[in-house]
Design a protein around this motif. Structure first.
Motif, PDB file in Angstrom:
ATOM      1  N   CYS A 176       0.869  -1.179   0.000  1.00 33.97           N
ATOM      2  CA  CYS A 176       0.000   0.000   0.000  1.00 33.97           C
ATOM      3  C   CYS A 176       0.900   1.221   0.000  1.00 33.97           C
ATOM      4  O   CYS A 176       1.733   1.382   0.887  1.00 33.97           O
ATOM      5  CB  CYS A 176      -0.884  -0.029   1.244  1.00 33.97           C
ATOM      6  SG  CYS A 176      -1.710   1.517   1.630  1.00 33.97           S
ATOM      7  N   SER A 177       0.757   2.054  -0.992  1.00 36.32           N
ATOM      8  CA  SER A 177       1.613   3.241  -1.091  1.00 36.32           C
ATOM      9  C   SER A 177       0.764   4.495  -1.282  1.00 36.32           C
ATOM     10  O   SER A 177       0.705   5.078  -2.368  1.00 36.32           O
ATOM     11  CB  SER A 177       2.594   3.095  -2.262  1.00 36.32           C
ATOM     12  OG  SER A 177       3.406   1.956  -2.099  1.00 36.32           O
ATOM     13  N   PRO A 178       0.061   4.900  -0.236  1.00 39.75           N
ATOM     14  CA  PRO A 178      -0.783   6.092  -0.367  1.00 39.75           C
ATOM     15  C   PRO A 178       0.048   7.353  -0.542  1.00 39.75           C
ATOM     16  O   PRO A 178       1.114   7.498   0.057  1.00 39.75           O
ATOM     17  CB  PRO A 178      -1.540   6.123   0.965  1.00 39.75           C
ATOM     18  CG  PRO A 178      -0.629   5.427   1.914  1.00 39.75           C
ATOM     19  CD  PRO A 178       0.049   4.349   1.115  1.00 39.75           C
ATOM     20  N   GLU A 179      -0.404   8.226  -1.395  1.00 40.73           N
ATOM     21  CA  GLU A 179       0.251   9.531  -1.566  1.00 40.73           C
ATOM     22  C   GLU A 179      -0.308  10.453  -0.493  1.00 40.73           C
ATOM     23  O   GLU A 179      -1.424  10.947  -0.608  1.00 40.73           O
ATOM     24  CB  GLU A 179      -0.018  10.079  -2.963  1.00 40.73           C
ATOM     25  CG  GLU A 179       0.607   9.259  -4.075  1.00 40.73           C
ATOM     26  CD  GLU A 179       0.381   9.899  -5.441  1.00 40.73           C
ATOM     27  OE1 GLU A 179      -0.035  11.070  -5.474  1.00 40.73           O
ATOM     28  OE2 GLU A 179       0.622   9.223  -6.440  1.00 40.73           O
ATOM     29  N   GLN A 180       0.484  10.664   0.554  1.00 39.34           N
ATOM     30  CA  GLN A 180      -0.033  11.382   1.710  1.00 39.34           C
ATOM     31  C   GLN A 180      -0.462  12.814   1.400  1.00 39.34           C
ATOM     32  O   GLN A 180      -1.419  13.314   1.983  1.00 39.34           O
ATOM     33  CB  GLN A 180       0.992  11.352   2.841  1.00 39.34           C
ATOM     34  CG  GLN A 180       1.108   9.994   3.506  1.00 39.34           C
ATOM     35  CD  GLN A 180      -0.244   9.426   3.938  1.00 39.34           C
ATOM     36  OE1 GLN A 180      -1.027  10.089   4.608  1.00 39.34           O
ATOM     37  NE2 GLN A 180      -0.520   8.203   3.542  1.00 39.34           N
ATOM     38  N   ASP A 181       0.217  13.463   0.481  1.00 37.09           N
ATOM     39  CA  ASP A 181      -0.183  14.836   0.139  1.00 37.09           C
ATOM     40  C   ASP A 181      -1.582  14.864  -0.460  1.00 37.09           C
ATOM     41  O   ASP A 181      -2.402  15.722  -0.126  1.00 37.09           O
ATOM     42  CB  ASP A 181       0.820  15.463  -0.832  1.00 37.09           C
ATOM     43  CG  ASP A 181       2.123  15.851  -0.152  1.00 37.09           C
ATOM     44  OD1 ASP A 181       2.134  15.920   1.101  1.00 37.09           O
ATOM     45  OD2 ASP A 181       3.118  16.082  -0.856  1.00 37.09           O
ATOM     46  N   SER A 182      -1.872  13.916  -1.354  1.00 37.22           N
ATOM     47  CA  SER A 182      -3.194  13.902  -1.989  1.00 37.22           C
ATOM     48  C   SER A 182      -4.268  13.491  -0.993  1.00 37.22           C
ATOM     49  O   SER A 182      -5.393  13.987  -1.047  1.00 37.22           O
ATOM     50  CB  SER A 182      -3.197  12.965  -3.199  1.00 37.22           C
ATOM     51  OG  SER A 182      -2.974  11.620  -2.813  1.00 37.22           O
ATOM     52  N   ILE A 183      -3.927  12.585  -0.073  1.00 35.71           N
ATOM     53  CA  ILE A 183      -4.901  12.175   0.941  1.00 35.71           C
ATOM     54  C   ILE A 183      -5.178  13.322   1.900  1.00 35.71           C
ATOM     55  O   ILE A 183      -6.321  13.576   2.277  1.00 35.71           O
ATOM     56  CB  ILE A 183      -4.407  10.921   1.681  1.00 35.71           C
ATOM     57  CG1 ILE A 183      -4.469   9.714   0.739  1.00 35.71           C
ATOM     58  CG2 ILE A 183      -5.233  10.662   2.933  1.00 35.71           C
ATOM     59  CD1 ILE A 183      -3.893   8.454   1.309  1.00 35.71           C
ATOM     60  N   LYS A 184      -4.130  14.028   2.288  1.00 32.63           N
ATOM     61  CA  LYS A 184      -4.322  15.196   3.149  1.00 32.63           C
ATOM     62  C   LYS A 184      -5.206  16.224   2.451  1.00 32.63           C
ATOM     63  O   LYS A 184      -6.124  16.791   3.070  1.00 32.63           O
ATOM     64  CB  LYS A 184      -2.965  15.823   3.496  1.00 32.63           C
ATOM     65  CG  LYS A 184      -3.083  17.099   4.326  1.00 32.63           C
ATOM     66  CD  LYS A 184      -1.717  17.673   4.652  1.00 32.63           C
ATOM     67  CE  LYS A 184      -1.834  18.979   5.405  1.00 32.63           C
ATOM     68  NZ  LYS A 184      -0.506  19.548   5.777  1.00 32.63           N
TER      69      LYS A 184
END
Length: 198
Positions: A176-184
């Motif tokens: 799982c490699s969520p893009e934290q900037d886009s999730i934020k």
């Protein structure tokens, strides 16, 4: 339910797409329309008639978590899964319309306790609301989840919302490699979409 209300509700579900939010009978009760108001999102209206916000099309409100005290208090959680990205999102929303909301420190203490957070909050104003925002990394057995949370206070009334959101891998056994900037950005957009009906 009156005849007009029944007609309006039928408009919501008429020939609506088969999204998770519209397929769940309880979740559907909160949606003002079966049409997306923004790509991937419906408009959610609380049963207290206290606020609206964006609601993800793949979201589902937990009927077991739902609580309400007349039009003064409402609390619920909902989940959202992104199967193709192996991501799970969890949300907890609590609405109040009473003088205790003006005690910001007490409400931030409640939010911090729920989020297991000991840090400070960033304060900013937008659209007649004051936001107290924070974020944190949560770890269990070496696996990371990312928490985003805010206390949203109306500048014109006793209305307020505590909004908590968490992102994590749906299945920690899989990559799982969520893009934290886009999730934020996603969570901030949802938090900022809260609009009080005063």
């Amino acid at each position: 339910m009156t005849g007009n209300e029944k007609v309006e509700k039928e408009k919501v579900v008429g020939s609506a797409p088969e999204t998770r939010a519209l397929q769940d009978e309880f979740t559907k009760e909160f949606l003002t329309s079966g049409e997306e108001v923004q790509e991937g999102y419906y408009q959610f209206k609380s049963k207290t008639d206290g606020f609206t916000m964006l609601f993800p099309k793949d979201g589902k409100v937990s009927s077991a978590s739902y609580e309400r005290n007349e039009n003064l208090y409402e609390s619920f959680s909902f989940g959202e899964n992104k199967e193709d990205e192996n991501l799970a999102f969890y949300y907890m929303v609590t609405y109040e319309d009473r003088p205790i909301t003006n005690d910001v420190d007490a409400n931030l203490s409640l939010l911090s306790s729920y989020a297991n957070y000991e840090g400070d909050y960033e304060e900013f104003e937008e659209n007649g609301h004051t936001f107290y925002y924070a974020e944190d990394v949560y770890e269990v057995d070496g696996d990371k989840a990312y928490n985003y949370f805010t206390y949203i206070k109306s500048n014109n009334s006793d209305q307020a919302v505590r909004f908590f959101a968490r992102s994590s891998c749906k299945d920690f056994a899989e990559e799982c490699s969520p893009e934290q900037d886009s999730i934020k950005d996603k969570f901030l957009m949802m938090m900022k979409s809260v609009s009080f009906l005063e």
